[in-house]
Design a protein around this motif. Structure first.
Motif, PDB file in Angstrom:
ATOM      1  N   LYS A 381       0.462  -1.391  -0.138  1.00 50.00           N
ATOM      2  CA  LYS A 381       0.159  -0.217   0.145  1.00 50.00           C
ATOM      3  C   LYS A 381       0.979   0.848   0.044  1.00 50.00           C
ATOM      4  CE  LYS A 381      -3.580   1.934   2.710  1.00 50.00           C
ATOM      5  NZ  LYS A 381      -4.543   1.891   3.607  1.00 50.00           N
ATOM      6  N   PHE A 382       2.118   0.786   1.341  1.00 55.31           N
ATOM      7  CA  PHE A 382       3.109   2.083   0.945  1.00 55.31           C
ATOM      8  C   PHE A 382       3.367   2.324  -0.775  1.00 55.31           C
ATOM      9  CE2 PHE A 382       5.376   5.507   2.544  1.00 55.31           C
ATOM     10  CZ  PHE A 382       5.020   6.284   3.291  1.00 55.31           C
ATOM     11  N   ARG A 383       4.011   1.146  -1.497  1.00 56.65           N
ATOM     12  CA  ARG A 383       5.015   1.471  -2.895  1.00 56.65           C
ATOM     13  C   ARG A 383       3.967   2.708  -2.709  1.00 56.65           C
ATOM     14  NH1 ARG A 383       6.497  -4.271  -4.907  1.00 56.65           N
ATOM     15  NH2 ARG A 383       7.558  -2.295  -6.443  1.00 56.65           N
ATOM     16  N   TYR A 384       2.581   2.295  -3.754  1.00 53.68           N
ATOM     17  CA  TYR A 384       1.686   3.112  -4.181  1.00 53.68           C
ATOM     18  C   TYR A 384       1.718   4.584  -3.821  1.00 53.68           C
ATOM     19  CZ  TYR A 384      -0.804  -1.016  -5.942  1.00 53.68           C
ATOM     20  OH  TYR A 384      -0.697  -1.866  -7.174  1.00 53.68           O
ATOM     21  N   PHE A 385       0.931   4.547  -2.353  1.00 54.69           N
ATOM     22  CA  PHE A 385       1.185   6.063  -1.943  1.00 54.69           C
ATOM     23  C   PHE A 385       2.404   6.852  -2.370  1.00 54.69           C
ATOM     24  CE2 PHE A 385       2.687   8.652   1.550  1.00 54.69           C
ATOM     25  CZ  PHE A 385       1.885   9.665   1.724  1.00 54.69           C
ATOM     26  N   CYS A 386       4.218   6.148  -1.926  1.00 58.03           N
ATOM     27  CA  CYS A 386       5.330   6.745  -2.733  1.00 58.03           C
ATOM     28  C   CYS A 386       5.129   7.075  -4.090  1.00 58.03           C
ATOM     29  CB  CYS A 386       6.415   6.019  -2.279  1.00 58.03           C
ATOM     30  SG  CYS A 386       6.706   5.442  -0.693  1.00 58.03           S
ATOM     31  N   MET A 387       4.727   6.518  -5.076  1.00 62.26           N
ATOM     32  CA  MET A 387       4.594   6.979  -6.073  1.00 62.26           C
ATOM     33  C   MET A 387       3.689   7.896  -6.426  1.00 62.26           C
ATOM     34  SD  MET A 387       6.862   5.466  -8.083  1.00 62.26           S
ATOM     35  CE  MET A 387       7.884   5.858  -6.585  1.00 62.26           C
ATOM     36  N   GLY A 388       2.818   8.070  -5.584  1.00 61.96           N
ATOM     37  CA  GLY A 388       1.332   8.970  -5.695  1.00 61.96           C
ATOM     38  C   GLY A 388       2.025  10.240  -5.902  1.00 61.96           C
ATOM     39  N   ASN A 389       3.284  10.594  -4.414  1.00 60.21           N
ATOM     40  CA  ASN A 389       3.873  11.624  -3.884  1.00 60.21           C
ATOM     41  C   ASN A 389       4.772  11.831  -4.510  1.00 60.21           C
ATOM     42  OD1 ASN A 389       2.668  12.521  -1.686  1.00 60.21           O
ATOM     43  ND2 ASN A 389       3.911  11.432  -0.269  1.00 60.21           N
ATOM     44  N   ALA A 390       4.998  10.881  -5.802  1.00 64.72           N
ATOM     45  CA  ALA A 390       6.555  11.426  -6.725  1.00 64.72           C
ATOM     46  C   ALA A 390       6.042  12.011  -7.334  1.00 64.72           C
ATOM     47  CB  ALA A 390       7.387  10.160  -7.073  1.00 64.72           C
ATOM     48  N   LEU A 391       8.136  12.522  -8.739  1.00 63.66           N
ATOM     49  CA  LEU A 391       7.540  13.529  -9.835  1.00 63.66           C
ATOM     50  C   LEU A 391       8.497  12.437 -10.822  1.00 63.66           C
ATOM     51  CD1 LEU A 391      11.358  13.585  -9.825  1.00 63.66           C
ATOM     52  CD2 LEU A 391      10.155  15.462  -8.600  1.00 63.66           C
ATOM     53  N   VAL A 392       7.496  12.763 -11.838  1.00 63.30           N
ATOM     54  CA  VAL A 392       8.414  12.308 -13.109  1.00 63.30           C
ATOM     55  C   VAL A 392       9.517  12.121 -13.248  1.00 63.30           C
ATOM     56  CG1 VAL A 392       7.826  12.137 -15.345  1.00 63.30           C
ATOM     57  CG2 VAL A 392       5.948  12.237 -14.131  1.00 63.30           C
ATOM     58  N   VAL A 393      10.982  10.958 -12.715  1.00 62.31           N
ATOM     59  CA  VAL A 393      12.354  11.317 -13.070  1.00 62.31           C
ATOM     60  C   VAL A 393      12.793  12.146 -14.387  1.00 62.31           C
ATOM     61  CG1 VAL A 393      14.057   9.964 -12.637  1.00 62.31           C
ATOM     62  CG2 VAL A 393      11.813   9.587 -11.369  1.00 62.31           C
ATOM     63  N   PRO A 394      12.458  11.188 -15.073  1.00 62.99           N
ATOM     64  CA  PRO A 394      13.146  11.911 -16.723  1.00 62.99           C
ATOM     65  C   PRO A 394      12.996  13.294 -16.549  1.00 62.99           C
ATOM     66  CG  PRO A 394      11.708  10.281 -17.257  1.00 62.99           C
ATOM     67  CD  PRO A 394      11.470   9.944 -16.039  1.00 62.99           C
ATOM     68  N   LEU A 395      12.144  13.755 -16.120  1.00 67.31           N
ATOM     69  CA  LEU A 395      11.952  15.703 -16.428  1.00 67.31           C
ATOM     70  C   LEU A 395      12.786  16.113 -15.483  1.00 67.31           C
ATOM     71  CD1 LEU A 395       8.067  15.934 -15.560  1.00 67.31           C
ATOM     72  CD2 LEU A 395       9.290  15.985 -18.003  1.00 67.31           C
ATOM     73  N   ILE A 396      13.337  15.368 -14.702  1.00 64.67           N
ATOM     74  CA  ILE A 396      14.502  16.080 -13.998  1.00 64.67           C
ATOM     75  C   ILE A 396      15.536  15.594 -14.450  1.00 64.67           C
ATOM     76  CG2 ILE A 396      16.068  16.027 -11.550  1.00 64.67           C
ATOM     77  CD1 ILE A 396      12.940  17.213 -11.956  1.00 64.67           C
ATOM     78  N   THR A 397      16.404  14.325 -15.229  1.00 62.24           N
ATOM     79  CA  THR A 397      17.195  14.223 -15.865  1.00 62.24           C
ATOM     80  C   THR A 397      17.251  15.334 -16.895  1.00 62.24           C
ATOM     81  OG1 THR A 397      17.038  11.777 -15.297  1.00 62.24           O
ATOM     82  CG2 THR A 397      17.772  12.407 -17.636  1.00 62.24           C
ATOM     83  N   ARG A 398      15.949  15.538 -17.545  1.00 61.05           N
ATOM     84  CA  ARG A 398      16.532  16.957 -19.062  1.00 61.05           C
ATOM     85  C   ARG A 398      16.951  18.059 -18.288  1.00 61.05           C
ATOM     86  NH1 ARG A 398      10.754  15.681 -22.906  1.00 61.05           N
ATOM     87  NH2 ARG A 398      11.850  17.209 -24.471  1.00 61.05           N
ATOM     88  N   MET A 399      16.452  18.367 -16.682  1.00 57.59           N
ATOM     89  CA  MET A 399      16.818  19.432 -16.530  1.00 57.59           C
ATOM     90  C   MET A 399      18.069  19.521 -15.724  1.00 57.59           C
ATOM     91  SD  MET A 399      12.831  20.737 -14.391  1.00 57.59           S
ATOM     92  CE  MET A 399      11.858  19.587 -14.897  1.00 57.59           C
ATOM     93  N   GLY A 400      18.385  18.525 -15.110  1.00 59.15           N
ATOM     94  CA  GLY A 400      19.917  17.996 -15.161  1.00 59.15           C
ATOM     95  C   GLY A 400      20.730  18.179 -16.580  1.00 59.15           C
ATOM     96  N   LYS A 401      20.528  17.739 -17.475  1.00 55.78           N
ATOM     97  CA  LYS A 401      21.242  17.841 -18.150  1.00 55.78           C
ATOM     98  C   LYS A 401      21.529  19.612 -19.260  1.00 55.78           C
ATOM     99  CE  LYS A 401      20.813  13.042 -20.482  1.00 55.78           C
ATOM    100  NZ  LYS A 401      19.815  12.784 -21.615  1.00 55.78           N
ATOM    101  N   GLN A 402      20.526  20.525 -18.407  1.00 55.38           N
ATOM    102  CA  GLN A 402      20.374  21.750 -19.250  1.00 55.38           C
ATOM    103  C   GLN A 402      21.279  22.397 -17.950  1.00 55.38           C
ATOM    104  OE1 GLN A 402      19.284  22.906 -21.669  1.00 55.38           O
ATOM    105  NE2 GLN A 402      19.530  25.368 -21.259  1.00 55.38           N
TER     106      GLN A 402
END
Length: 415
Positions: A381-402
């Motif tokens: 149940k908490f695995r679902y909760f964590c993903m509901g709270n999380a951000l979309v990781v590839p977006l951060i990768t693109r910002m990191g590259k920038q």
């Protein structure tokens, strides 16, 4: 280039860190804080520590305490909740304090103390419009704080699905650079010459998240003075009076704001069906005999209700697709994904064609996490909760590259 030291606030299960480390090995997170209020067992922190620790630099305590232990870093990152950011005078000394949006003020304290060169933050898209009775005040307070601390800032509301990812997840991202950086000097010159060019072509978000002009014009606001021309006395006066109609794209330099509504370029879509497990899943994920219950829950309805004061009213809600279409990006995943409610995704299993819930692995895929990332011993149940709270990781990768690109262009002599 030397390494880029990072501190991660409200770290969750490490979305920012995964994204940055995928962008470049130059990123080195030297401190992270994760604390879930009211939880006896800190599952998210344990997941983070299992992947990145154990380490004394992974802090599992209230940010009100942990803020004092944050080291000096090049980049401060974090995703923080949207709250009420009103401020007021405190005590006889007339100091200024945040009333309810306490988490922002802890970030503000860390920025003030550690003076990171760059800041990258994430919040929900409604931050730009809150509160409803004084539209734009909350985001204005954040921008005013960044201005007071010596930063310029850009923001962009990004819907992950519009940039090729399998979830319609819309979030506000804020990037800020300190006056002491060469990027600040470079971008300040460009903004002074042509702010529109920065919004659409040369700013931090413009390269990785290309947009076109929307239907409205660029709106301008001033963080230093009211529309009457009077200067704000202090942050309390600002909080009491500032309003703005922020667009989904904007920038702030020297207290002056330029903002507009933009549209993303069209990208090839990744769909919900693209991330579904195809080799069969455990029977516990299937709906079984409850189809009629789910049809009712997901369907349109009007229900007569009576309020506590005796007033009668009609509660109505529109339909939600049942099952969720697999040929388009998914709806936004919420922390309640594991429960039996309207927002829970129901899909047709690719192998059996029967209806079922998403698996934890599929939820991880919707946010771009590695398969099994949250399979660290925490309850499902908490695995679902964590993903509901999380951000979309590839977006951060693109910002990191920038950011790497920016540093290569403007800060070759970091030493």
């Amino acid at each position: 280039m030397k390494e880029i030291t990072v501190a991660e606030l409200f770290a969750g299960v490490g979305g920012f860190r995964i994204g940055l480390e995928k962008a470049s090995l130059k990123y080195r997170t030297i401190w992270a804080n994760q604390w879930e209020p009211g939880k006896k067992i800190q599952h998210a922190f344990e997941c983070y520590d299992k992947h990145f620790g154990p380490s004394l630099n992974n802090s599992n305590e209230d940010i009100a305490v942990a803020k004092n232990n944050c080291p000096k870093v090049d980049l401060l990152v974090g995703g923080f909740p949207c709250q009420d950011y009103s401020v007021a005078h405190s005590g006889d000394a007339k100091g200024i304090e945040g009333k309810k949006g306490v988490l922002w003020w802890y970030i503000n304290d860390i920025i003030k103390l550690r003076k990171p060169s760059y800041v990258l933050l994430e919040n929900v898209d409604r931050l730009l419009k809150s509160p409803s009775k004084q539209r734009g005040r909350d985001f204005g307070v954040i921008l005013r704080c960044l201005y007071d601390l010596g930063y310029y800032a850009e923001w962009r509301v990004i819907n992950a699905a519009e940039y090729g990812y399998p979830q319609r997840r819309r979030r506000t991202f804020i990037f800020a650079a300190r006056k002491t950086t060469k990027w600040y000097s470079r971008i300040a010159k460009k903004i002074n010459e042509n702010p529109s060019e920065v919004l659409y072509k040369t700013g931090f978000f413009a390269d990785q998240f290309k947009v076109t002009k929307g239907e409205d014009f660029i709106r301008e606001y001033n963080l230093k003075e009211k529309v009457t021309g009077e200067k704000y006395i202090d942050l309390v006066d600002f909080s009491n009076h500032f309003q703005a109609n922020f667009g989904n794209t904007g920038l702030m330099l020297n207290g002056k704001i330029c903002t507009a509504t933009t549209k993303p370029y069209k990208h090839k879509q990744t769909t919900l069906g693209d991330i579904l497990e195809t080799d069969g899943v455990d029977e516990k994920y299937f709906l079984g005999e409850n189809l009629e219950k789910w049809k009712y829950m997901k369907g349109a309805k009007k229900i007569e209700r009576t309020a506590a004061n005796g007033h009668s009213y009609v509660f109505s809600e529109g339909p939600i697709a049942f099952p969720d279409p697999s040929d388009r990006p998914s709806r936004t995943m919420l922390t309640s994904e594991s429960g039996a409610n309207r927002s829970t995704h129901i899909v047709e299993d690719p192998k059996t064609k029967k209806l079922r819930f998403l698996t934890p692995v599929e939820c991880e895929r919707l946010n771009g996490f590695p398969d099994g990332w949250t399979d660290t011993g925490m309850p499902e149940k908490f695995r679902y909760f964590c993903m509901g709270n999380a951000l979309v990781v590839p977006l951060i990768t693109r910002m990191g590259k920038q950011l790497i690109k920016i540093l290569k262009i403007t800060e070759k002599k970091l030493d």
